[in-house]
Design an enzyme around this catalytic site. Structure first.
Site, PDB file in Angstrom:
ATOM      1  N   THR A   1       0.837  -1.209   0.000  1.00 36.14           N
ATOM      2  CA  THR A   1       0.000   0.000   0.000  1.00 36.14           C
ATOM      3  C   THR A   1       0.865   1.250   0.000  1.00 36.14           C
ATOM      4  OG1 THR A   1      -1.617  -1.214   1.311  1.00 36.14           O
ATOM      5  CG2 THR A   1      -1.897   1.163   1.175  1.00 36.14           C
ATOM      6  N   THR A   2       1.932   1.241   0.813  1.00 36.91           N
ATOM      7  CA  THR A   2       2.837   2.395   0.877  1.00 36.91           C
ATOM      8  C   THR A   2       3.527   2.615  -0.457  1.00 36.91           C
ATOM      9  OG1 THR A   2       3.196   1.881   3.205  1.00 36.91           O
ATOM     10  CG2 THR A   2       4.726   3.423   2.197  1.00 36.91           C
TER      11      THR A   2
ATOM     12  N   TYR B   1     -12.901  -4.860  -0.833  1.00 38.80           N
ATOM     13  CA  TYR B   1     -14.131  -4.448  -1.536  1.00 38.80           C
ATOM     14  C   TYR B   1     -15.125  -5.585  -1.728  1.00 38.80           C
ATOM     15  CZ  TYR B   1     -17.314  -1.811  -4.459  1.00 38.80           C
ATOM     16  OH  TYR B   1     -18.426  -1.191  -4.944  1.00 38.80           O
TER      17      TYR B   1
ATOM     18  N   TYR C   1      -1.806 -10.346   5.168  1.00 36.77           N
ATOM     19  CA  TYR C   1      -1.901  -8.930   5.539  1.00 36.77           C
ATOM     20  C   TYR C   1      -3.348  -8.598   5.888  1.00 36.77           C
ATOM     21  CZ  TYR C   1      -1.293  -3.810   4.966  1.00 36.77           C
ATOM     22  OH  TYR C   1      -1.261  -2.443   5.140  1.00 36.77           O
TER      23      TYR C   1
ATOM     24  N   ARG D   1      -8.858  -0.769   5.607  1.00 39.99           N
ATOM     25  CA  ARG D   1      -8.782  -0.544   4.161  1.00 39.99           C
ATOM     26  C   ARG D   1      -9.579  -1.583   3.370  1.00 39.99           C
ATOM     27  NH1 ARG D   1      -4.943   2.875   1.711  1.00 39.99           N
ATOM     28  NH2 ARG D   1      -3.527   3.902   3.171  1.00 39.99           N
TER      29      ARG D   1
ATOM     30  N   LYS E   1       0.934 -10.020   8.972  1.00 36.33           N
ATOM     31  CA  LYS E   1       1.045  -8.581   9.242  1.00 36.33           C
ATOM     32  C   LYS E   1      -0.306  -8.134   9.761  1.00 36.33           C
ATOM     33  CE  LYS E   1       1.732  -4.020   7.182  1.00 36.33           C
ATOM     34  NZ  LYS E   1       1.908  -3.222   5.931  1.00 36.33           N
TER      35      LYS E   1
ATOM     36  N   ILE F   1       6.368  -4.146   9.999  1.00 35.57           N
ATOM     37  CA  ILE F   1       6.493  -3.670   8.623  1.00 35.57           C
ATOM     38  C   ILE F   1       6.212  -2.181   8.700  1.00 35.57           C
ATOM     39  CG2 ILE F   1       5.591  -3.777   6.278  1.00 35.57           C
ATOM     40  CD1 ILE F   1       5.094  -6.722   6.661  1.00 35.57           C
TER      41      ILE F   1
END
Length: 319
Positions: A70-71, A133, A159, A164, A188, A230
């Site tokens: 994402t980052t 989603y 993750y 999100r 994570k 992370i």
């Protein structure tokens, strides 16, 4: 030798070999892994700046780099850019630090494709986010992750980030995946719940390595059983994060808390707007990258929040 005894011997040897392989996999995930930003300009990905970032991370002593999470702005990179950034990050790392590729998707076929491409490029493992989603059931999450796990023998980092994705990867699902696939060995956790970390550590023991997905909760998570983080902050302060986590994992939590206390407001400021907008803004201000550009629908920070970020950075000696 009786056939039944031979069969048992083969199973014992296979189990022991799997144990050694899994132990080796999991050792790589202790410490600080940097969720690396993807430097950009209006012309595209800035590979020159990316190389400098990878070099700085290697010098900073991090235990791994996560490319195109994402980052790293995976949602707005094209499919070609996605694999190119992973491939270049691996090339620039040149074996000095492991590179884990972000290959998650809300489309199972796409997640499998990205994982296979990144595997072929030489990634050391994969960060696979919960399908966002679609909001599948936990059975759907299990089946989705199973397809990814089947396409590689390299380690997979589950993750879970419900803020999100709209769903989490439950502890029960994580344990079930670990039991079914030896390479699914890391979680994570970015749901912000210390009790979830403690529960997973209690139920899975050392078979699942837990990593914090939030810089500000790193020490709380380590106390609950996590083995590292992370990190977004380590894009800017890799040495600081490495030292803080090293102290915590060695049992010197008091000294680790001194560092955490100094940087706690700074950690919060890095998320005053959607990640990675603040960290890229700060990296540009510090001269770490030449351009803070993010792609739409992300946009530049508001003046008010940018000033707040600068103030927190000054407090820790960054500006």
């Amino acid at each position: 030798m009786p056939a039944r005894l031979v069969e048992r011997l083969h199973k014992s040897v296979a189990t022991f070999c799997a144990f050694l392989v899994n132990a080796g996999m999991q050792e790589n995930f202790t410490g600080v892994l940097t969720a690396l930003v993807t430097p950009m300009t209006s012309r595209g990905v800035d590979y020159g700046a990316l190389k400098k970032l990878v070099d700085a991370q290697a010098r900073g002593g991090v235990n791994g780099i996560v490319s195109v999470g994402t980052t790293g702005e995976s949602p707005t990179l094209s499919a070609e850019e996605h694999i190119d950034v992973i491939r270049k990050t691996i090339e620039y790392a040149a074996g000095r630090v492991p590179v884990y590729a972000g290959t998650g998707s809300n489309c199972t076929a796409e997640a499998v494709h990205l994982t296979m491409e990144a595997d072929a490029a030489g990634a050391d493992g994969f960060l696979v986010v919960a399908p966002y989603y679609n909001k599948p059931s936990q059975e759907g999450v299990f089946l989705h992750m199973s397809e990814v796990a089947k396409c590689t023998q390299k380690p997979i980092i589950l993750y879970s980030i419900p803020g999100r994705c709209g769903i989490e990867i439950s502890n029960a699902t994580a344990v079930r995946l670990r039991e079914a696939f030896p390479n699914v060995c890391v979680m994570k956790e970015a749901g912000g719940k210390v009790e979830k970390v403690a529960d997973l550590h209690k139920s899975a023991g050392e078979s699942i390595t837990i990593l914090s997905g939030d810089d500000g909760l790193t020490l709380d998570f380590i106390e609950a059983g996590a083995k590292g983080v992370i990190s977004v902050a380590s894009n800017v302060i890799p040495e600081v994060m490495v030292e803080m986590v090293r102290l915590a994992l060695q049992g010197d939590m008091a000294e680790a808390r001194v560092i955490d206390s100094k940087y706690s407001a700074f950690f919060k400021a890095l998320f005053v707007e959607p990640n990675p907008v603040p960290v890229k803004t700060l990296m540009a201000l510090c001269g770490i990258i030449p351009d803070p550009m993010v792609r739409l629908p992300l946009c530049a920070m508001s003046d008010k929040n940018a000033e707040f970020l600068k103030e927190r950075a000054r407090e820790v000696g960054l500006l």
